[in-house]
Write an enzyme that holds these catalytic residues in place. Structure first.
Site, PDB file in Angstrom:
ATOM      1  N   VAL A   9     -10.849  -1.906  -6.305  1.00 18.78           N
ATOM      2  CA  VAL A   9     -10.214  -0.627  -5.996  1.00 18.78           C
ATOM      3  C   VAL A   9      -9.333  -0.254  -7.176  1.00 18.78           C
ATOM      4  CG1 VAL A   9     -10.289  -0.830  -3.472  1.00 18.78           C
ATOM      5  CG2 VAL A   9      -8.338  -1.778  -4.727  1.00 18.78           C
ATOM      6  N   SER A  10      -9.019   1.028  -7.277  1.00 19.37           N
ATOM      7  CA  SER A  10      -8.250   1.499  -8.429  1.00 19.37           C
ATOM      8  C   SER A  10      -6.753   1.277  -8.275  1.00 19.37           C
ATOM      9  CB  SER A  10      -8.519   2.986  -8.657  1.00 19.37           C
ATOM     10  OG  SER A  10      -9.886   3.190  -8.918  1.00 19.37           O
ATOM     11  N   THR A  11      -6.245   1.387  -7.049  1.00 16.90           N
ATOM     12  CA  THR A  11      -4.799   1.268  -6.835  1.00 16.90           C
ATOM     13  C   THR A  11      -4.501   0.324  -5.675  1.00 16.90           C
ATOM     14  OG1 THR A  11      -4.740   3.169  -5.329  1.00 16.90           O
ATOM     15  CG2 THR A  11      -4.373   3.614  -7.675  1.00 16.90           C
TER      16      THR A  11
END
Length: 189
Positions: A9-11
């Protein structure tokens, strides 16, 4: 033959559970996860660890191709690296494997789509920032470290480079914090 799952996931506020469940359901004995941008392969230590341990007949499994990367070049380089190890990539949605020629073509096309999506995201972000600047409401990213903490450490005798290194900021951030203090202490004319 090992099936190794990779979820990203990015964040930190995004959830990895759906990806992990799908990977486990696909028979992955090992599932590695990480939080970070898919824009580049650089700095993604879990992915690099997986790539180091891939062996002939192994399969790297991802939920969707954009979880592996959003750069066509990075995705194709990963596929090439897997090919050299005689390993394969399997994407669960849509169900594609690089074990066959058609799978390679589909992965190439999906990689190009992920690359385009990244460009669209950046364009929307840039447009939003420009609109906020026009409305004079754009303030930029929140500061990672309080200026007072920087000034306190420098006042205690730490070097600017040491403060930057210890706080995980650039030296320019330290100089800005010190310059901001000097400007606020200057007498008004």
């Amino acid at each position: 033959m090992a099936r190794i799952g990779y979820a990203r996931v990015s964040t930190a506020d995004q959830d990895l559970e759906i990806q992990k469940e799908r990977l486990a359901g696909a028979g992955c004995e090992i599932i590695r996860t990480e939080i970070g941008s898919g824009a580049t392969r650089a700095g993604r230590t879990e992915l690099e660890t997986i790539m180091q341990f891939m062996r002939e007949g192994d399969e790297l499994v991802v939920h969707r191709l954009d979880r592996l990367g959003r750069s066509t070049r990075d995705v194709l380089n990963l596929v090439h690296d897997l090919d050299e190890k005689r390993a394969a990539l399997r994407v669960l949605e849509p169900d594609v494997s690089t074990a066959g020629d058609l799978g390679r073509l589909v992965v190439t096309i999906l990689g190009m789509v992920a690359d385009m999506e990244l460009r669209f995201i950046r364009d929307r972000q840039r447009a939003g920032i420009e609109a906020a600047k026009k409305r004079q409401v754009y303030k930029g990213r929140k500061k990672a470290v309080d200026d007072a903490e920087i000034r306190r450490r420098v006042a205690e005798g730490q070097s600017k480079a040491a403060v930057a290194r210890d706080l995980g900021v650039s030296r320019m951030t330290v100089y800005r914090a010190l310059a901001g203090a000097a400007a606020s202490e200057a007498p008004a004319a």
